[in-house]
Write an enzyme that holds these catalytic residues in place. Structure first.
Site, PDB file in Angstrom:
ATOM      1  N   GLY A 149      17.218 -21.574 -48.819  1.00 35.78           N
ATOM      2  CA  GLY A 149      18.492 -21.997 -49.424  1.00 35.78           C
ATOM      3  C   GLY A 149      18.406 -21.986 -50.940  1.00 35.78           C
ATOM      4  N   SER A 191      21.383 -35.093 -46.652  1.00 34.70           N
ATOM      5  CA  SER A 191      21.547 -36.181 -47.629  1.00 34.70           C
ATOM      6  C   SER A 191      22.296 -37.368 -47.043  1.00 34.70           C
ATOM      7  CB  SER A 191      22.308 -35.684 -48.863  1.00 34.70           C
ATOM      8  OG  SER A 191      21.621 -34.611 -49.443  1.00 34.70           O
ATOM      9  N   GLY A 205      18.607 -38.917 -50.995  1.00 32.43           N
ATOM     10  CA  GLY A 205      18.963 -37.647 -51.632  1.00 32.43           C
ATOM     11  C   GLY A 205      17.691 -36.857 -51.850  1.00 32.43           C
ATOM     12  N   GLU A 226      14.250 -31.746 -60.881  1.00 34.01           N
ATOM     13  CA  GLU A 226      13.019 -32.554 -60.846  1.00 34.01           C
ATOM     14  C   GLU A 226      12.256 -32.300 -59.536  1.00 34.01           C
ATOM     15  OE1 GLU A 226      16.063 -33.592 -61.704  1.00 34.01           O
ATOM     16  OE2 GLU A 226      15.750 -33.992 -63.825  1.00 34.01           O
ATOM     17  N   PHE A 230      25.127 -28.333 -43.358  1.00 37.78           N
ATOM     18  CA  PHE A 230      23.725 -28.762 -43.287  1.00 37.78           C
ATOM     19  C   PHE A 230      23.680 -30.209 -43.759  1.00 37.78           C
ATOM     20  CE2 PHE A 230      19.514 -29.124 -45.324  1.00 37.78           C
ATOM     21  CZ  PHE A 230      18.677 -28.558 -44.366  1.00 37.78           C
ATOM     22  N   ARG A 289      38.281 -10.939 -80.129  1.00 38.96           N
ATOM     23  CA  ARG A 289      38.644 -11.986 -81.074  1.00 38.96           C
ATOM     24  C   ARG A 289      38.194 -11.613 -82.493  1.00 38.96           C
ATOM     25  NH1 ARG A 289      41.920 -16.269 -82.188  1.00 38.96           N
ATOM     26  NH2 ARG A 289      40.792 -17.956 -83.252  1.00 38.96           N
ATOM     27  N   GLU A 329      20.547 -28.849 -53.187  1.00 38.89           N
ATOM     28  CA  GLU A 329      19.403 -28.168 -52.549  1.00 38.89           C
ATOM     29  C   GLU A 329      18.094 -28.450 -53.294  1.00 38.89           C
ATOM     30  OE1 GLU A 329      19.961 -24.570 -50.491  1.00 38.89           O
ATOM     31  OE2 GLU A 329      22.106 -24.898 -50.227  1.00 38.89           O
ATOM     32  N   ILE A 368      28.317 -33.640 -48.124  1.00 41.62           N
ATOM     33  CA  ILE A 368      28.075 -32.507 -47.218  1.00 41.62           C
ATOM     34  C   ILE A 368      29.036 -31.352 -47.515  1.00 41.62           C
ATOM     35  CG2 ILE A 368      27.930 -31.768 -44.805  1.00 41.62           C
ATOM     36  CD1 ILE A 368      25.709 -33.810 -45.778  1.00 41.62           C
ATOM     37  N   GLN A 391      31.291 -22.138 -76.242  1.00 39.55           N
ATOM     38  CA  GLN A 391      31.188 -22.198 -77.708  1.00 39.55           C
ATOM     39  C   GLN A 391      31.698 -20.906 -78.350  1.00 39.55           C
ATOM     40  OE1 GLN A 391      30.272 -24.999 -78.991  1.00 39.55           O
ATOM     41  NE2 GLN A 391      30.216 -24.457 -81.156  1.00 39.55           N
TER      42      GLN A 391
HETATM   43  N1  CAA Z   1       8.367 -26.241 -47.025  1.00 43.85           N
HETATM   44  C1  CAA Z   1       7.908 -26.544 -45.784  1.00 43.85           C
HETATM   45  N2  CAA Z   1       7.458 -27.773 -45.462  1.00 43.85           N
HETATM   46  C2  CAA Z   1       7.493 -28.709 -46.420  1.00 43.85           C
HETATM   47  C3  CAA Z   1       7.951 -28.465 -47.718  1.00 43.85           C
HETATM   48  C4  CAA Z   1       8.403 -27.152 -48.010  1.00 43.85           C
HETATM   49  N3  CAA Z   1       8.880 -26.821 -49.222  1.00 43.85           N
HETATM   50  N4  CAA Z   1       7.856 -29.591 -48.457  1.00 43.85           N
HETATM   51  C5  CAA Z   1       7.355 -30.523 -47.652  1.00 43.85           C
HETATM   52  N5  CAA Z   1       7.129 -29.995 -46.425  1.00 43.85           N
HETATM   53  C6  CAA Z   1       6.568 -30.685 -45.248  1.00 43.85           C
HETATM   54  C7  CAA Z   1       5.154 -31.147 -45.527  1.00 43.85           C
HETATM   55  O1  CAA Z   1       4.222 -30.160 -45.165  1.00 43.85           O
HETATM   56  C8  CAA Z   1       5.058 -32.378 -44.646  1.00 43.85           C
HETATM   57  O2  CAA Z   1       4.838 -32.012 -43.317  1.00 43.85           O
HETATM   58  P1  CAA Z   1       3.543 -32.546 -42.484  1.00 43.85           P
HETATM   59  O3  CAA Z   1       3.395 -33.993 -42.789  1.00 43.85           O
HETATM   60  O4  CAA Z   1       3.890 -32.264 -41.065  1.00 43.85           O
HETATM   61  O5  CAA Z   1       2.426 -31.738 -42.995  1.00 43.85           O
HETATM   62  C9  CAA Z   1       6.464 -32.952 -44.686  1.00 43.85           C
HETATM   63  O6  CAA Z   1       7.319 -31.870 -45.046  1.00 43.85           O
HETATM   64  C10 CAA Z   1       6.628 -34.094 -45.649  1.00 43.85           C
HETATM   65  O7  CAA Z   1       6.246 -33.625 -46.914  1.00 43.85           O
HETATM   66  P2  CAA Z   1       5.660 -34.591 -48.023  1.00 43.85           P
HETATM   67  O8  CAA Z   1       4.588 -35.448 -47.444  1.00 43.85           O
HETATM   68  O9  CAA Z   1       5.322 -33.722 -49.179  1.00 43.85           O
HETATM   69  O10 CAA Z   1       6.929 -35.526 -48.309  1.00 43.85           O
HETATM   70  P3  CAA Z   1       7.400 -36.207 -49.655  1.00 43.85           P
HETATM   71  O11 CAA Z   1       8.333 -37.278 -49.272  1.00 43.85           O
HETATM   72  O12 CAA Z   1       6.246 -36.545 -50.538  1.00 43.85           O
HETATM   73  O13 CAA Z   1       8.186 -35.030 -50.420  1.00 43.85           O
HETATM   74  C11 CAA Z   1      10.125 -33.625 -50.761  1.00 43.85           C
HETATM   75  C12 CAA Z   1       9.199 -34.296 -49.769  1.00 43.85           C
HETATM   76  C13 CAA Z   1       9.526 -32.284 -51.160  1.00 43.85           C
HETATM   77  C14 CAA Z   1      10.370 -34.447 -52.014  1.00 43.85           C
HETATM   78  C15 CAA Z   1      11.428 -33.474 -49.956  1.00 43.85           C
HETATM   79  O14 CAA Z   1      11.918 -34.738 -49.599  1.00 43.85           O
HETATM   80  C16 CAA Z   1      12.494 -32.703 -50.681  1.00 43.85           C
HETATM   81  O15 CAA Z   1      12.469 -31.473 -50.728  1.00 43.85           O
HETATM   82  N6  CAA Z   1      13.510 -33.422 -51.240  1.00 43.85           N
HETATM   83  C17 CAA Z   1      14.699 -32.782 -51.750  1.00 43.85           C
HETATM   84  C18 CAA Z   1      15.737 -32.708 -50.667  1.00 43.85           C
HETATM   85  C19 CAA Z   1      16.764 -31.676 -50.927  1.00 43.85           C
HETATM   86  O16 CAA Z   1      16.489 -30.572 -51.364  1.00 43.85           O
HETATM   87  N7  CAA Z   1      18.004 -32.029 -50.586  1.00 43.85           N
HETATM   88  C20 CAA Z   1      19.065 -31.100 -50.670  1.00 43.85           C
HETATM   89  C21 CAA Z   1      20.159 -31.512 -49.733  1.00 43.85           C
HETATM   90  S1  CAA Z   1      20.854 -30.182 -48.872  1.00 43.85           S
HETATM   91  C22 CAA Z   1      22.053 -29.536 -49.864  1.00 43.85           C
HETATM   92  O17 CAA Z   1      22.170 -29.805 -51.021  1.00 43.85           O
HETATM   93  C23 CAA Z   1      22.877 -28.529 -49.174  1.00 43.85           C
HETATM   94  C24 CAA Z   1      24.226 -28.369 -49.701  1.00 43.85           C
HETATM   95  O18 CAA Z   1      25.153 -28.911 -49.136  1.00 43.85           O
HETATM   96  C25 CAA Z   1      24.500 -27.427 -50.805  1.00 43.85           C
END
Ligand code: CAA
Length: 389
Positions: free
Chosen positions: A252, A136, A141, A377, A133, A278, A373, A167, A346
């Site tokens: 996820g 990032s 990020g 924060e 997936f 222990r 994921e 990834i 510990q």
């Molecule tokens: N579920 C569904 N839709 C969502 C959502 C959610 N939890 N959060 C946001 N959205 C939608 C919103 O409805 C919006 O859509 P519309 O404009 O069409 O209505 C759109 O997404 C944008 O949302 P925001 O305006 O809220 O955007 P933002 O920039 O203010 O915030 C965020 C978005 C929640 C911070 C998002 O960027 C986020 O979740 N960031 C974290 C990313 C993440 O989790 N990365 C992990 C990488 S993958 C990984 O780690 C996999 C691995 O390999 C293990």
């Protein structure tokens, strides 16, 4: 406070015979096939090729996929139960399992076309190939809407350019779900998700990251230079890619919460057993109140984490809103994992600081659950936004 916070319908945790059978099978597999060699794989950062092949054979890679596509047709509760057991022993294997099940298979089954399901999902569910997936980027990020990778529409295909970072399954996947910007003007509504196969011209897998924890898992950067991706590989309508990424990440996060729970409970079980072997000051260390209090607190927080993880899974199974529940489960369980593994080290004292006793690895593995994921924060941000709905 949002209604989902007060929704107690997810609190019916009666486990069925099937759930208990899944738990036993996962525990047995982890003890007999993952435990031997887990320290060596971690030290050498060696991808668990054989163990992942066995997870596919035993049905752990496509647990929730419909039997129509070769999956186990199980519920999310079964999945978190299996994730906990496997993560107790080998979190490098469980992250492969989590990404394949909840980010790749679930996303494809929920939003893919019938052709995409026949071509990719059937093989992913059987573990013939594993998935990655790719959201990032070096400069995206937490701020995931800020995608720099581009997918320019050329009629029958997209031309993909850019770099993805950190990834999971980056080197070993056969199918990659890549988020990329098609229309910058539309911001996040101009992002698409494309299924990219390994081996396409212009697709280069960068070097494997040398990580603190989950060292045996396969984390890479990916480079795309003028990669031609057929249009039929786009998931959903034009511009659906960001919604796709957010929706799959909601589920996820339940998987990673279950991973954190497993890391915490694995460390707790080792610490409890060690405390009864222990001796110090003429008695088992369990008989010292200082150690009893640590174990009592660990058991309590782990139980609380388990309730949050099961609640999120149950809400998903009941097709109710689980966005906030998933974020709460991940936030809490990952903090418990970091704290409980530190306590387990510990309790083990000097032995806890060396590889042979497993808890130092679990402590290193725990840290990533507060980061990937969605960092802790970001989970707080998701929870806070839901409070106002
Ligand atoms: N579920 C569904 N839709 C969502 C959502 C959610 N939890 N959060 C946001 N959205 C939608 C919103 O409805 C919006 O859509 P519309 O404009 O069409 O209505 C759109 O997404 C944008 O949302 P925001 O305006 O809220 O955007 P933002 O920039 O203010 O915030 C965020 C978005 C929640 C911070 C998002 O960027 C986020 O979740 N960031 C974290 C990313 C993440 O989790 N990365 C992990 C990488 S993958 C990984 O780690 C996999 C691995 O390999 C293990």
């Amino acid at each position: 406070m949002s209604s989902s916070t007060l929704d107690l319908s997810g609190l019916n945790f009666n486990l069925t015979e099937e759930h208990l059978a899944v738990q036993e099978a996962a525990r047995d597999f982890a003890q007999t096939e993952l435990l031997p060699g887990v320290i060596e794989r971690d030290t050498a950062a060696k991808f668990p090729t054989e163990q992942v092949r066995r997870m596919g054979e035993l049905g752990f890679l496509g647990m929730m996929v419909s039997p129509d596509y070769g999956g186990g047709g199980m519920d999310t509760v079964s999945y978190v139960i299996a994730m906990e057991e496997i993560s107790k022993v080998d979190a490098s294997c469980s992250v492969v399992m989590s990404v394949n099940n909840s980010l790749v298979c679930w996303g494809l089954e929920a939003f893919g076309t019938e052709e995409q399901k026949q071509k990719y999902l059937t093989r992913l569910a059987a573990g013939e190939i594993i998935g990655a997936f790719c959201l990032s980027e070096p400069e995206a990020g937490s701020d995931a809407t800020s995608q720099h990778t581009t997918a320019i529409d050329h009629g029958g295909h997209y031309i993909l350019n850019g770099t993805k970072n950190w990834i999971t399954n980056g080197g070993s996947a056969g199918a990659y779900l890549v988020m990329a910007q098609t229309d910058v003007e539309k911001k996040h509504r101009g992002i698409n998700c494309l299924i990219v196969e390994k081996g396409l011209d212009g697709f280069v897998v960068g070097k494997k990251e040398d990580k603190m924890g989950i060292r045996a898992s396969d984390t890479h950067s990916l480079m795309f230079t003028d990669v031609h991706v057929p249009k039929e590989n786009r998931i959903g309508d034009d511009g659906f890619g960001f919604k796709f990424a957010m929706s799959t990440l909601n589920g996820g996060r339940i998987g990673i919460a279950a991973q954190a729970l497993g890391i915490a409970s694995g460390a707790y079980e080792l610490a409890l057993a060690y405390s009864q072997e222990r001796q110090s000051f003429g008695k088992k260390i369990f008989e010292h109140q200082a150690i009893q209090f640590k174990l009592a607190e660990m058991a309590t927080k782990i139980e609380a984490a388990r309730l949050l993880v099961y609640k999120a899974a149950r809400l998903k199974d009941e097709h109710k809103d689980y966005v906030q529940a998933a974020a709460m489960a991940k936030l809490f369980a990952s903090d418990v994992a970091m704290w409980a593994t530190t306590e387990a080290v510990q309790i083990h004292g000097g032995y806890g600081y060396v590889k042979e006793y497993h808890v130092e690895r679990l402590m290193r593995d725990a840290k990533i659950t507060q980061i990937y994921e969605g960092t802790s924060e970001i989970q707080k941000l998701v929870i806070a936004r839901e409070l106002l709905k």
